[in-house]
Design an enzyme around this catalytic site. Structure first.
Site, mmCIF file in Angstrom:
data_model
loop_
_atom_site.group_PDB
_atom_site.id
_atom_site.type_symbol
_atom_site.label_atom_id
_atom_site.label_comp_id
_atom_site.label_asym_id
_atom_site.label_seq_id
_atom_site.Cartn_x
_atom_site.Cartn_y
_atom_site.Cartn_z
ATOM 1 N N LYS A 1 -42.742 -11.606 -13.541
ATOM 2 C CA LYS A 1 -42.595 -13.351 -14.309
ATOM 3 C C LYS A 1 -44.173 -13.245 -14.834
ATOM 4 O O LYS A 1 -44.306 -13.648 -15.798
ATOM 5 C CB LYS A 1 -42.740 -14.543 -13.470
ATOM 6 N N ARG B 1 -40.829 -22.940 -6.199
ATOM 7 C CA ARG B 1 -40.105 -22.473 -5.038
ATOM 8 C C ARG B 1 -39.474 -22.929 -3.864
ATOM 9 O O ARG B 1 -38.669 -22.613 -2.851
ATOM 10 C CB ARG B 1 -41.428 -21.664 -4.467
ATOM 11 N N ARG C 1 -48.497 -2.854 -7.632
ATOM 12 C CA ARG C 1 -50.187 -3.581 -7.559
ATOM 13 C C ARG C 1 -50.862 -3.750 -6.521
ATOM 14 O O ARG C 1 -51.911 -4.070 -7.660
ATOM 15 C CB ARG C 1 -48.638 -5.062 -7.847
ATOM 16 N N ARG D 1 -42.340 -11.296 2.185
ATOM 17 C CA ARG D 1 -42.184 -12.810 0.460
ATOM 18 C C ARG D 1 -40.800 -12.994 0.396
ATOM 19 O O ARG D 1 -40.585 -13.926 -0.063
ATOM 20 C CB ARG D 1 -43.307 -12.090 0.106
HETATM 21 P P1 AMP Z 1 -47.106 -15.297 -6.365
HETATM 22 O O1 AMP Z 1 -48.407 -15.264 -7.089
HETATM 23 O O2 AMP Z 1 -46.436 -16.160 -7.073
HETATM 24 O O3 AMP Z 1 -46.930 -14.194 -5.772
HETATM 25 O O4 AMP Z 1 -47.694 -16.141 -5.373
HETATM 26 C C1 AMP Z 1 -48.803 -16.194 -3.922
HETATM 27 C C2 AMP Z 1 -48.210 -16.866 -2.758
HETATM 28 O O5 AMP Z 1 -48.832 -18.115 -3.100
HETATM 29 C C3 AMP Z 1 -47.007 -16.851 -2.640
HETATM 30 O O6 AMP Z 1 -46.427 -15.870 -1.354
HETATM 31 C C4 AMP Z 1 -47.433 -18.374 -1.316
HETATM 32 O O7 AMP Z 1 -47.566 -16.981 0.064
HETATM 33 C C5 AMP Z 1 -48.158 -19.376 -2.624
HETATM 34 N N1 AMP Z 1 -47.192 -19.551 -3.807
HETATM 35 C C6 AMP Z 1 -47.532 -19.775 -4.921
HETATM 36 N N2 AMP Z 1 -46.588 -20.297 -5.612
HETATM 37 C C7 AMP Z 1 -46.029 -21.134 -4.791
HETATM 38 C C8 AMP Z 1 -45.116 -22.287 -3.855
HETATM 39 N N3 AMP Z 1 -44.244 -22.671 -5.288
HETATM 40 N N4 AMP Z 1 -45.204 -22.880 -3.051
HETATM 41 C C9 AMP Z 1 -45.304 -22.404 -1.964
HETATM 42 N N5 AMP Z 1 -45.260 -21.958 -2.098
HETATM 43 C C10 AMP Z 1 -46.910 -20.844 -2.936
#
Ligand code: AMP
Length: 198
Positions: free
Chosen positions: A14, A89, A128, A145
């Site tokens: 993404k 999410r 990564r 995750r």
């Molecule tokens: P990402 O960079 O999108 O993979 O997000 C890293 C972490 O941030 C995730 O594993 C969640 O703990 C938190 N996070 C990011 N976006 C959200 C969201 N929309 N809702 C809840 N937690 C989020």
């Protein structure tokens, strides 16, 4: 205004595809993961609360991320388009987003879901972790995750599918081919910038 949700599990690409979309279309990029990491780095109260969830591979509570998105939308009233990356999410976040956009007389136009097999996701995230040093890209947290994604996030695609807004794109192959397939969906709604940023 054109609003796109770029959707997919952790490691589906993404962020990479968002970068190309920003250069090509000039959209505003709203990544809740990036916004949260910024709060964590600045050690704000929100960041301190969020970090506990992020370190455990769990989702941060809905009201926290919805509040962040609300203020970003209010601060960027002139955006010609928005890419929502990593948000919504949960179905509760999706419903809250729909309401926020309705107040601004706009809506989500489409959700593009990047389809990537689980083994490939794990491989990419471990790689990564080595390159970027992101602390949640380790074997234990990656598995959690992906489980959170299956339980809480996958239903978001079903929610938008019920509204006829789901588009699936194969997220494996070259970055350019994947981008081309996303563009094929977007060309129904928006044209690229005449002089894209490089
Ligand atoms: P990402 O960079 O999108 O993979 O997000 C890293 C972490 O941030 C995730 O594993 C969640 O703990 C938190 N996070 C990011 N976006 C959200 C969201 N929309 N809702 C809840 N937690 C989020």
């Amino acid at each position: 205004m054109f609003n796109l949700i770029l959707f997919g599990p952790p490691g589906s690409g993404k962020g990479t595809q968002s970068d190309l979309l920003i250069q090509t279309y000039g959209f505003l990029h709203l990544s809740t993961g990036e916004l949260l990491r910024d709060e964590v780095n600045r050690k704000t109260p929100l960041g301190i609360e969020a970090q506990m969830f992020m370190d455990e591979g769990q989702l941060v509570p809905d009201e926290v991320v919805i509040g962040m998105i609300d203020s970003k939308l209010n601060n960027n009233p002139a955006a010609k388009g928005i890419i929502f990356d990593g948000f919504p999410r949960t179905v509760a976040q999706a419903k809250a987003l729909d309401k926020l956009l309705e107040l601004k007389h706009t809506k989500i136009h489409t959700l593009v879901a990047l389809d990537v097999p689980e083994e490939e996701l794990k491989k990419r995230l471990l790689q990564r972790g080595k390159e970027s040093g992101r602390s949640d890209d380790n074997e234990v947290t990656i598995t959690k995750r992906i489980t959170e994604y299956k339980n809480k996030t996958q239903p978001v695609a079903d929610y938008y599918d019920q509204h006829g807004k789901l588009e699936s794109v194969m997220g494996v192959g070259s970055i350019e081919d994947i981008f081309h397939n996303i563009q094929k969906v977007l060309e129904r709604y928006v044209a690229p910038l005449k002089n894209p940023a490089s």
